[in-house]
Design a protein around this motif. Structure first.
Motif, PDB file in Angstrom:
ATOM      1  N   ILE A  55      10.901  -0.105  -0.184  1.00  0.00           N
ATOM      2  CA  ILE A  55      10.009  -0.893   0.675  1.00  0.00           C
ATOM      3  C   ILE A  55      10.765  -2.045   1.316  1.00  0.00           C
ATOM      4  CG2 ILE A  55       8.010  -2.445   0.620  1.00  0.00           C
ATOM      5  CD1 ILE A  55       6.763  -0.609  -1.445  1.00  0.00           C
ATOM      6  N   GLU A  56      11.653  -2.700   0.553  1.00  0.00           N
ATOM      7  CA  GLU A  56      12.360  -3.854   1.094  1.00  0.00           C
ATOM      8  C   GLU A  56      13.419  -3.445   2.130  1.00  0.00           C
ATOM      9  OE1 GLU A  56      13.854  -6.009  -2.251  1.00  0.00           O
ATOM     10  OE2 GLU A  56      11.990  -7.156  -2.482  1.00  0.00           O
ATOM     11  N   THR A  57      13.966  -2.245   1.937  1.00  0.00           N
ATOM     12  CA  THR A  57      14.978  -1.790   2.905  1.00  0.00           C
ATOM     13  C   THR A  57      14.361  -1.140   4.126  1.00  0.00           C
ATOM     14  OG1 THR A  57      15.192   0.290   1.690  1.00  0.00           O
ATOM     15  CG2 THR A  57      16.732  -1.494   1.140  1.00  0.00           C
ATOM     16  N   THR A  58      13.111  -0.698   4.007  1.00  0.00           N
ATOM     17  CA  THR A  58      12.434  -0.042   5.119  1.00  0.00           C
ATOM     18  C   THR A  58      11.292  -0.934   5.600  1.00  0.00           C
ATOM     19  OG1 THR A  58      12.931   2.124   4.190  1.00  0.00           O
ATOM     20  CG2 THR A  58      11.211   2.019   5.859  1.00  0.00           C
ATOM     21  N   LYS A  59      11.415  -1.449   6.809  1.00  0.00           N
ATOM     22  CA  LYS A  59      10.390  -2.330   7.352  1.00  0.00           C
ATOM     23  C   LYS A  59       9.363  -1.565   8.200  1.00  0.00           C
ATOM     24  CE  LYS A  59      12.302  -5.907   5.536  1.00  0.00           C
ATOM     25  NZ  LYS A  59      11.638  -6.616   4.423  1.00  0.00           N
ATOM     26  N   ASN A  60       9.606  -0.272   8.397  1.00  0.00           N
ATOM     27  CA  ASN A  60       8.682   0.538   9.188  1.00  0.00           C
ATOM     28  C   ASN A  60       7.455   0.860   8.344  1.00  0.00           C
ATOM     29  OD1 ASN A  60       7.335   2.379  10.781  1.00  0.00           O
ATOM     30  ND2 ASN A  60       9.191   3.471  11.400  1.00  0.00           N
ATOM     31  N   THR A  61       6.288   0.597   8.932  1.00  0.00           N
ATOM     32  CA  THR A  61       5.038   0.815   8.200  1.00  0.00           C
ATOM     33  C   THR A  61       4.832   2.285   7.878  1.00  0.00           C
ATOM     34  OG1 THR A  61       4.060  -1.069   9.326  1.00  0.00           O
ATOM     35  CG2 THR A  61       2.544   0.441   8.250  1.00  0.00           C
ATOM     36  N   GLU A  63       7.126   4.542   7.379  1.00  0.00           N
ATOM     37  CA  GLU A  63       8.045   4.922   6.299  1.00  0.00           C
ATOM     38  C   GLU A  63       7.548   4.392   4.949  1.00  0.00           C
ATOM     39  OE1 GLU A  63      10.626   6.871   6.287  1.00  0.00           O
ATOM     40  OE2 GLU A  63      10.463   7.318   8.445  1.00  0.00           O
ATOM     41  N   ILE A  64       6.999   3.176   4.979  1.00  0.00           N
ATOM     42  CA  ILE A  64       6.479   2.604   3.731  1.00  0.00           C
ATOM     43  C   ILE A  64       5.317   3.443   3.218  1.00  0.00           C
ATOM     44  CG2 ILE A  64       5.281   0.616   2.744  1.00  0.00           C
ATOM     45  CD1 ILE A  64       6.961  -1.170   4.552  1.00  0.00           C
ATOM     46  N   ASP A  65       4.426   3.872   4.133  1.00  0.00           N
ATOM     47  CA  ASP A  65       3.301   4.711   3.695  1.00  0.00           C
ATOM     48  C   ASP A  65       3.797   6.031   3.120  1.00  0.00           C
ATOM     49  OD1 ASP A  65       1.564   2.770   4.508  1.00  0.00           O
ATOM     50  OD2 ASP A  65       1.181   3.682   6.479  1.00  0.00           O
ATOM     51  N   ARG A  66       4.864   6.553   3.725  1.00  0.00           N
ATOM     52  CA  ARG A  66       5.402   7.817   3.213  1.00  0.00           C
ATOM     53  C   ARG A  66       6.003   7.620   1.819  1.00  0.00           C
ATOM     54  NH1 ARG A  66       9.812  11.786   6.221  1.00  0.00           N
ATOM     55  NH2 ARG A  66       9.715  13.458   4.638  1.00  0.00           N
ATOM     56  N   VAL A  67       6.696   6.492   1.628  1.00  0.00           N
ATOM     57  CA  VAL A  67       7.252   6.192   0.294  1.00  0.00           C
ATOM     58  C   VAL A  67       6.140   6.083  -0.739  1.00  0.00           C
ATOM     59  CG1 VAL A  67       8.440   4.427  -1.060  1.00  0.00           C
ATOM     60  CG2 VAL A  67       9.358   5.125   1.162  1.00  0.00           C
ATOM     61  N   LEU A  68       5.047   5.442  -0.356  1.00  0.00           N
ATOM     62  CA  LEU A  68       3.937   5.278  -1.308  1.00  0.00           C
ATOM     63  C   LEU A  68       3.291   6.622  -1.633  1.00  0.00           C
ATOM     64  CD1 LEU A  68       2.241   2.042   0.096  1.00  0.00           C
ATOM     65  CD2 LEU A  68       3.943   2.252  -1.719  1.00  0.00           C
ATOM     66  N   GLN A  69       3.215   7.530  -0.624  1.00  0.00           N
ATOM     67  CA  GLN A  69       2.644   8.849  -0.883  1.00  0.00           C
ATOM     68  C   GLN A  69       3.541   9.676  -1.789  1.00  0.00           C
ATOM     69  OE1 GLN A  69       1.960  10.616   2.973  1.00  0.00           O
ATOM     70  NE2 GLN A  69       0.346   9.139   3.534  1.00  0.00           N
ATOM     71  N   VAL A  70       4.849   9.583  -1.558  1.00  0.00           N
ATOM     72  CA  VAL A  70       5.794  10.307  -2.435  1.00  0.00           C
ATOM     73  C   VAL A  70       5.717   9.771  -3.867  1.00  0.00           C
ATOM     74  CG1 VAL A  70       8.240  10.750  -2.879  1.00  0.00           C
ATOM     75  CG2 VAL A  70       7.339  10.935  -0.553  1.00  0.00           C
ATOM     76  N   ALA A  71       5.595   8.459  -4.021  1.00  0.00           N
ATOM     77  CA  ALA A  71       5.500   7.863  -5.361  1.00  0.00           C
ATOM     78  C   ALA A  71       4.256   8.344  -6.089  1.00  0.00           C
ATOM     79  CB  ALA A  71       5.497   6.341  -5.251  1.00  0.00           C
ATOM     80  N   GLN A  72       3.144   8.478  -5.326  1.00  0.00           N
ATOM     81  CA  GLN A  72       1.905   8.944  -5.978  1.00  0.00           C
ATOM     82  C   GLN A  72       1.999  10.430  -6.314  1.00  0.00           C
ATOM     83  OE1 GLN A  72      -1.598   8.072  -3.718  1.00  0.00           O
ATOM     84  NE2 GLN A  72      -2.993   8.898  -5.276  1.00  0.00           N
TER      85      GLN A  72
END
Length: 431
Positions: A55-61, A63-72
């Protein structure tokens, strides 16, 4: 500590079992539960730290949503990014919460940012909030992903198995203790003169069987010895009585005279001695136990005292019915009461019958017996020249017979000073 063999045997079994369970539980908690919880919490925090780095390295919203979906989807973490703000105040922590401590330590070590966690309660979810530069990261992680939640299964199995073993031990111990209790009851009944229970037989462990067989053999030897001694005394007394009868007939044929009077007095003395021998022999003879009532017996003693111009009073506390050898028990009390009436003008009797003991106290206002001679009067054929005796012309067997009967019932007779000024005789036998 308990005094019984049964509770002591249970303690011998339970103490090592409980000690072993305590040691195993402590070792398990320290080496397994804490270690597994630490490894699980470490893995969860590593996943959260990886998400924080992305999240800290990716400021694109997007990309952040995609990271959160992968984590879930892959890490089973429900993560959301909240607007900037203050963290909730710390919640009160329970005294014993291993997850809170380990998880807080891992978050501090791996992420190093202000955080807030909620692990209290029985919820299956652990909430973690971490303050980031652009907001607050809220994480919902399954409790079993960070905590060894199945530990209670081990404890349940351990306690359940111990209870099963305890029930088995109680059943086996009870079967082993029963033969010992039966042996003790048979020995106690034999000591009181009661017949041995019909169902008594050697059983149990080999040592208990050996003790039971030894007791039965000892009882048989004692009964044979008593029977032989009783027959011998009865035979001797019978033969001597025949000779005395012959002497008395011959003296009657000689006519009257001073010499004949002295010989008749000697024959009367010998006759009393023989009666004492026979009474002594009857005291050792076997007699079945029966239930008798003490009230009529004591009333009879009061009537006898009144005929002799003396006073006898009695008081009974408790049940008046006792289970004893009737003839021997009556002879014992009669000897003690006759001794008190012969040497005193006032006699007081008190009877106390409780659940354990029957106590009969006979006190008189006579001359008493010196303290150093009180044990000697219980010896057969001992007659005191001074003070008192059961019969001034007796054989010295009265108190000996009384104590033998008391001890045959499992009790004893004790002499002491009376409040009336004379002798106090305490007859105490098991109820």
């Amino acid at each position: 500590m308990p005094k019984g063999l049964y509770p002591r045997s249970l303690i011998i079994i339970l103490a090592p079992m409980i000690l072993l369970q305590c040691v195993v539980t402590v070792v398990f908690m320290e080496r397994h539960w804490a270690m597994v919880t630490e490894r699980l919490s470490e893995a969860v925090v590593e996943n959260i730290a990886a998400v924080v780095d992305l999240i800290e390295t990716t400021k694109n919203t997007a990309e952040i949503d995609r990271v959160l979906q992968v984590a879930q989807r892959r890490l089973d973490l429900n993560i959301s990014l909240l607007p900037p703000g203050e963290l909730p105040p710390p919640t009160p922590k329970p005294f014993f919460n291993i997850l809170d401590g380990i998880l807080s330590e891992e978050l501090t070590k791996q992420i190093g940012r202000p955080f807030w966690i909620d692990t209290v309660g029985n919820s299956r979810i652990v909430e973690i909030r971490i303050r980031l530069d652009d907001g607050i990261l809220r994480v919902f992680a399954p409790r079993n992903s960070a905590y060894a939640s199945n530990t209670h299964i081990f404890l349940v199995w351990m306690v359940g198995t111990s209870l099963v073993l305890l029930v088995i031990a109680v059943l086996f111990l009870r079967n082993q203790i029963r033969p010992i209790q039966a042996l003790a009851a048979a020995a106690d009944d034999f000591g009181r003169g009661k017949p041995m229970p019909q169902d008594f037989r050697p059983r149990g462990a080999s040592e208990v069987r050996q003790a039971s067989v030894a007791f039965i053999q000892m009882r048989d030897r004692i009964e044979r010895q008593i029977e032989q001694r009783t027959r011998m005394l009865s035979g001797v007394s019978h033969d001597l009585r025949t000779v005395l009868t012959r002497f008395r007939l011959q003296l009657a044929l000689l006519g009257e005279g001073e010499d004949q009077d002295e010989l008749n007095a000697d024959i009367d003395e010998m006759q009393r001695m023989l009666e004492g021998y026979l009474a002594f022999a009857k005291g050792e003879a076997g007699e079945d136990v029966e239930e008798i009532d003490l009230e009529p017996l004591l009333d009879r003693y009061e009537a006898e005292a009144e005929l002799k111009g003396k006073t006898l009073t009695h008081e009974i506390t408790g049940d008046t019915r006792v289970t004893v050898r009737p003839d021997a028990f009556t002879r014992m009390i009669s000897n003690v009461v006759a001794n008190a009436l012969r040497h005193g003008d006032k006699v007081e009797m008190s009877v106390t019958h409780d659940t354990r003991w029957l106590s009969i106290v006979v006190e008189d206002d006579g001359p008493g017996i010196a303290a150093d001679q009180r044990e000697a009067v219980f010896k057969p054929f001992v007659r005191l020249d001074v003070a008192r005796n059961l019969d001034a012309g007796g054989t010295g067997l009265g108190l000996a017979i009384a104590r033998d009967v008391a001890r045959a019932h499992g009790g004893d007779i004790l002499l002491s000073d009376s409040a009336l000024g004379g002798l106090r005789a305490l007859i105490r036998v098991p109820a």
